[in-house]
Design a protein around this motif. Structure first.
Motif, mmCIF file in Angstrom:
data_model
loop_
_atom_site.group_PDB
_atom_site.id
_atom_site.type_symbol
_atom_site.label_atom_id
_atom_site.label_comp_id
_atom_site.label_asym_id
_atom_site.label_seq_id
_atom_site.Cartn_x
_atom_site.Cartn_y
_atom_site.Cartn_z
ATOM 1 N N THR A 1 0.822 -1.214 0.000
ATOM 2 C CA THR A 1 0.000 0.000 0.000
ATOM 3 C C THR A 1 0.857 1.266 0.000
ATOM 4 N N GLN A 2 2.006 1.222 0.703
ATOM 5 C CA GLN A 2 2.850 2.424 0.728
ATOM 6 C C GLN A 2 4.283 2.060 0.364
ATOM 7 N N PRO A 3 4.522 1.708 -0.886
ATOM 8 C CA PRO A 3 5.887 1.340 -1.277
ATOM 9 C C PRO A 3 6.842 2.518 -1.091
ATOM 10 N N LYS A 4 8.033 2.189 -0.604
ATOM 11 C CA LYS A 4 8.997 3.269 -0.354
ATOM 12 C C LYS A 4 9.848 3.514 -1.593
ATOM 13 N N HIS A 5 10.135 2.436 -2.313
ATOM 14 C CA HIS A 5 11.042 2.590 -3.450
ATOM 15 C C HIS A 5 10.251 2.709 -4.748
ATOM 16 N N ILE A 6 10.798 3.461 -5.669
ATOM 17 C CA ILE A 6 10.109 3.699 -6.942
ATOM 18 C C ILE A 6 9.957 2.388 -7.726
ATOM 19 N N TYR A 7 10.964 1.452 -7.573
ATOM 20 C CA TYR A 7 10.892 0.150 -8.269
ATOM 21 C C TYR A 7 9.699 -0.655 -7.744
ATOM 22 N N THR A 8 9.480 -0.584 -6.409
ATOM 23 C CA THR A 8 8.363 -1.318 -5.826
ATOM 24 C C THR A 8 7.034 -0.811 -6.382
ATOM 25 N N SER A 9 6.871 0.482 -6.406
ATOM 26 C CA SER A 9 5.607 1.010 -6.927
ATOM 27 C C SER A 9 5.438 0.678 -8.403
ATOM 28 N N ALA A 10 6.557 0.724 -9.143
ATOM 29 C CA ALA A 10 6.469 0.394 -10.566
ATOM 30 C C ALA A 10 6.057 -1.060 -10.751
ATOM 31 N N LEU A 11 6.605 -1.947 -9.882
ATOM 32 C CA LEU A 11 6.238 -3.363 -9.978
ATOM 33 C C LEU A 11 4.764 -3.586 -9.649
ATOM 34 N N ILE A 12 4.292 -2.879 -8.621
ATOM 35 C CA ILE A 12 2.882 -3.014 -8.244
ATOM 36 C C ILE A 12 2.004 -2.548 -9.407
ATOM 37 N N ALA A 13 2.415 -1.469 -10.038
ATOM 38 C CA ALA A 13 1.649 -0.954 -11.169
ATOM 39 C C ALA A 13 1.701 -1.912 -12.351
ATOM 40 N N ALA A 14 2.780 -2.669 -12.444
ATOM 41 C CA ALA A 14 2.939 -3.583 -13.576
ATOM 42 C C ALA A 14 2.108 -4.847 -13.420
ATOM 43 N N GLY A 15 1.656 -5.130 -12.185
ATOM 44 C CA GLY A 15 0.887 -6.349 -11.953
ATOM 45 C C GLY A 15 -0.515 -6.228 -12.514
ATOM 46 N N PRO A 16 -1.160 -7.362 -12.803
ATOM 47 C CA PRO A 16 -2.537 -7.313 -13.310
ATOM 48 C C PRO A 16 -3.496 -6.820 -12.236
ATOM 49 N N ARG A 17 -4.493 -6.061 -12.643
ATOM 50 C CA ARG A 17 -5.501 -5.578 -11.703
ATOM 51 C C ARG A 17 -6.804 -6.292 -12.009
ATOM 52 N N TYR A 18 -7.216 -7.149 -11.065
ATOM 53 C CA TYR A 18 -8.425 -7.925 -11.338
ATOM 54 C C TYR A 18 -9.668 -7.048 -11.291
ATOM 55 N N ASP A 19 -9.575 -5.912 -10.579
ATOM 56 C CA ASP A 19 -10.732 -5.034 -10.517
ATOM 57 C C ASP A 19 -10.875 -4.212 -11.799
ATOM 58 N N ARG A 20 -9.779 -4.030 -12.534
ATOM 59 C CA ARG A 20 -9.866 -3.280 -13.786
ATOM 60 C C ARG A 20 -9.155 -4.060 -14.885
ATOM 61 N N PRO A 21 -9.771 -5.144 -15.379
ATOM 62 C CA PRO A 21 -9.074 -6.022 -16.308
ATOM 63 C C PRO A 21 -8.695 -5.322 -17.613
ATOM 64 N N ASN A 22 -9.363 -4.214 -17.933
ATOM 65 C CA ASN A 22 -9.063 -3.582 -19.214
ATOM 66 C C ASN A 22 -8.009 -2.492 -19.094
ATOM 67 N N ALA A 23 -7.509 -2.278 -17.892
ATOM 68 C CA ALA A 23 -6.574 -1.179 -17.690
ATOM 69 C C ALA A 23 -5.261 -1.402 -18.439
ATOM 70 N N GLY A 24 -4.945 -2.649 -18.705
ATOM 71 C CA GLY A 24 -3.703 -2.907 -19.417
ATOM 72 C C GLY A 24 -2.535 -2.924 -18.451
ATOM 73 N N LEU A 25 -1.480 -3.667 -18.817
ATOM 74 C CA LEU A 25 -0.341 -3.796 -17.923
ATOM 75 C C LEU A 25 0.651 -2.679 -18.205
ATOM 76 N N GLU A 26 1.130 -2.103 -17.147
ATOM 77 C CA GLU A 26 2.108 -1.009 -17.218
ATOM 78 C C GLU A 26 3.482 -1.629 -17.125
ATOM 79 N N PRO A 27 4.298 -1.606 -18.147
ATOM 80 C CA PRO A 27 5.650 -2.128 -17.949
ATOM 81 C C PRO A 27 6.442 -1.194 -17.042
ATOM 82 N N VAL A 28 7.424 -1.781 -16.339
ATOM 83 C CA VAL A 28 8.268 -0.947 -15.485
ATOM 84 C C VAL A 28 9.064 -0.003 -16.396
ATOM 85 N N PRO A 29 8.944 1.317 -16.174
ATOM 86 C CA PRO A 29 9.592 2.272 -17.083
ATOM 87 C C PRO A 29 11.113 2.135 -17.047
ATOM 88 N N GLU A 30 11.734 2.396 -18.175
ATOM 89 C CA GLU A 30 13.187 2.290 -18.292
ATOM 90 C C GLU A 30 13.887 3.223 -17.306
#
Lengths: 290, 336
Positions: free
Chosen positions: A244-273
């Motif tokens: 819920t409160q990731p400290k590192h930017i990589y952690t938040s990017a990974l969470i964002a990259a995971g599938p969201r079952y509540d919004r299946p059409n949101a699409g997967l966010e790759p971890v930015p370069e």
């Protein structure tokens, strides 16, 4: 007792095959009794290396260059072979990744499930048989008698994984290393297996190191998480906090990259370069090696 | 293998033997060489020769000759040897046991020696012994049976004469045997002097036939064992405290033995072929040795009988190998 079950301190290792490339960079983490700890990271992050080091089965191509792994205060890396093999399979056991290859196709389940009981505890055949029946019952296998007499190919993947879990918990170990135990299974079976590991872990008071690349799995089973990248600990903390409160930017990017079952059409966010650039800068890697 | 599979295989075996019979029969009559020419005296007249040809039925057409011979074979009568003037079945019955004993001894030696060395090599993985073993085995793989036979004759027969050079048993022993399975009979009836002498005679031809097999077993089995030893189930068993030897024998061997078994079956049939030349070199009175005499004498009925016998052995061995493979691998058995 104040002493943690496992204390990894400043563990560093290199790959001898890869021109001395670091595979672990000053990794430290502690594991309390009965705790379920997720080791998360992409391939090459070092999570499997840590698991193998804990089991004393590091491949000959990996060389530890520094640090300790203390298990109940004793350094596993400096321990004589004999003492180490006393601990392995008894106090520390493994749930392997692929139930297809982890059971010997030529031996009946009973023989494989009772190996540890007979070799480590010196049980007789009859006693081991009774214990095996109990264990199968514990991992909710109906018809345990029939299953004991079966060969692995006669059972489903989920069933085999249950047997491997029963085998891992058979000797009441203090630590179970689960090496991506659900990756090779169907999603529906995955959930049951996760629940089963959690239940067994609670019933036996066992600590579990759960190696995975899947934050969704972590959220379901782990008390705490250690996130690794390129052999370095990036973030470490309680699962709920980290998700819920990731400290590192990589952690938040990974969470964002995971599938969201509540919004299946949101699409997967790759971890930015940019995130990887920052990670490499922090760790001190010149270029990305994949 | 299910019962219907087995019936199927037996039916195919009969067809194969029929094919072998036709081919051998035709080939022998196409290749030059006349059995009559081998047995007549120089003073024989053309009339004598014609009479003799008629006596053996060699004046009839090829299909007719085959028909007569084949109907007899079906009745269990393989005809009479032209050169020895004795019943072919009887001759084969006398010689086959000697060859079977030799071939079986060589098979047991080859598989045991190969299996032990492959196991040792697997235990010695990642040590200096392992590549050394592979190198030596590579040399052994390159030496065929008849070269071994000649080398052994020189080494253990001439320069350092520890074993008798030829024959099956010392004729001065004058042991009486009820069967032609001398080795087995002497063991069962506890005639140890005869048994020891039979073994001493058998060792060199057995080594000549068994060493190449051992080398092949080592190579195939070691490779399969190396593959099996890195499987997760071996790792788990190791963690559970299983000893290295048991890891190889109990965990890996049964899963690794499949290719070796199939190959051993094939090699065993080659080896039975090899007995022909090796028996000759050691004057061992087996079927192979008799086969060479039969060919030299153009003894058509005897050659046909021997070839059919060899054919039947080949087919039997192959069926046996499949049966054992199914028994060893529960998966294979389940899927037929």
């Amino acid at each position: 007792m104040t002493q943690p079950l496992v204390a990894i301190e400043g563990l560093s290792a290199i790959s001898t095959r890869d021109g001395g490339a670091p595979v672990l960079r000053d990794v430290s983490l502690t594991l309390e009794k009965g705790e379920v700890r997720g080791l998360v990271g992409e391939s090459g992050a070092g999570k499997s290396t840590i698991a193998k080091a804990l089991l004393g089965i590091l491949p000959s191509t990996v060389k530890v260059t520094g640090g300790f792994i203390r298990f109940e205060g004793r350094d596993l890396l400096a321990m004589p072979r004999r003492e180490l093999s006393d601990i392995m399979g008894r106090d520390i056991t493994l749930i392997p990744q692929d139930p297809q290859t982890a059971l010997n196709p030529a031996r009946r389940i009973e023989a494989q499930l009772t190996d540890g009981l007979r070799l480590k505890l010196g049980m007789g055949k009859g006693q081991a048989h009774e214990r095996a029946l109990q264990l199968l019952d514990e991992v909710q296998i109906r018809n345990p008698k029939r299953v004991l007499a079966a060969y692995p190919h006669e059972l489903s993947g989920g069933m085999r994984q249950r047997i491997l879990i029963a085998s891992a918990f058979a000797l009441n170990p203090k630590l179970v290393v689960a090496d991506e135990p659900t990756t090779a299974l169907d999603v529906t079976v995955q959930k049951e297996i996760l629940r089963l590991i959690r239940r067994m872990q609670e019933a036996h008071g066992t600590a579990v190191i759960f190696v995975t690349h899947d934050l969704g799995v972590v959220a379901k089973i782990c008390d705490r998480v250690t996130l690794l990248y390129a052999g370095k600990v990036i973030e470490d903390g309680a699962t709920a906090d980290m998700l819920t409160q990731p400290k590192h930017i990589y952690t938040s990017a990974l969470i964002a990259a995971g599938p969201r079952y509540d919004r299946p059409n949101a699409g997967l966010e790759p971890v930015p370069e940019a995130v990887f650039r920052q990670l490499r800068a922090e760790i001190g890697i010149a270029e990305r090696r994949v | 293998m299910t019962a219907s599979d087995l019936l199927n295989r037996l039916f195919m075996a009969v067809l194969t033997l029929l094919g072998v019979a036709v081919i051998v029969f035709c080939l022998l009559r196409i290749v030059p060489g006349d059995p009559i020419a081998m047995m007549i005296s120089p003073s024989a007249t053309p009339a004598d020769i014609a009479a003799l040809r008629a006596h053996y039925g060699l004046d009839l057409g090829l299909p007719q000759q085959f028909g007569i011979w084949f109907m007899d074979v079906l009745k269990g009568n393989f005809g009479t040897s032209i050169s020895q003037r004795r019943d072919v079945m009887e001759l084969i019955g006398e010689r086959l046991p000697a060859t079977l004993e030799l071939a079986f001894a060589a098979l047991v030696f080859g598989v045991l020696a190969g299996g032990v060395i492959a196991t040792l090599g697997t235990l010695a993985r990642r040590t200096a012994l392992d590549p050394a073993l592979d190198f030596i085995n590579g040399l052994f793989l390159a030496v065929p049976d008849f070269v071994w036979a000649l080398a052994l004759v020189l080494l253990l027969g001439v320069f350092w004469p520890v074993f008798p050079l030829s024959g099956r048993i010392d004729p001065t022993l004058s042991t009486y045997f009820h069967t032609d399975f001398y080795l087995i009979e002497s063991l069962v009836t506890l005639k140890f002097a005869a048994f020891g002498d039979l073994i001493a005679h058998m060792i060199m031809p057995m080594l000549a036939l068994g060493l190449p097999l051992a080398a092949i077993v080592v190579r195939t089995l070691k490779e399969a064992l190396a593959e099996a030893m890195v499987q997760d189930y071996v790792l788990l068993a190791r963690l559970k405290g299983m000893s290295p030897l048991r890891l190889v024998l109990q965990e890996a061997l049964r899963n690794a033995v499949g290719p070796t078994l199939t190959l051993t079956g094939v090699q065993f049939t080659f080896m039975i072929g090899g007995t022909v030349i090796v028996e000759r070199i050691f004057s061992y009175p087996g079927l192979g040795n008799m086969a060479i005499d039969a060919v030299i004498n153009r003894d058509l009925p005897l050659i046909q009988g021997i070839v059919l016998t060899f054919g039947a052995i080949f087919i039997l061995v192959n069926i046996l190998v499949d049966l054992i493979a199914g028994w060893l691998n529960p998966r294979g058995a389940a899927h037929g």
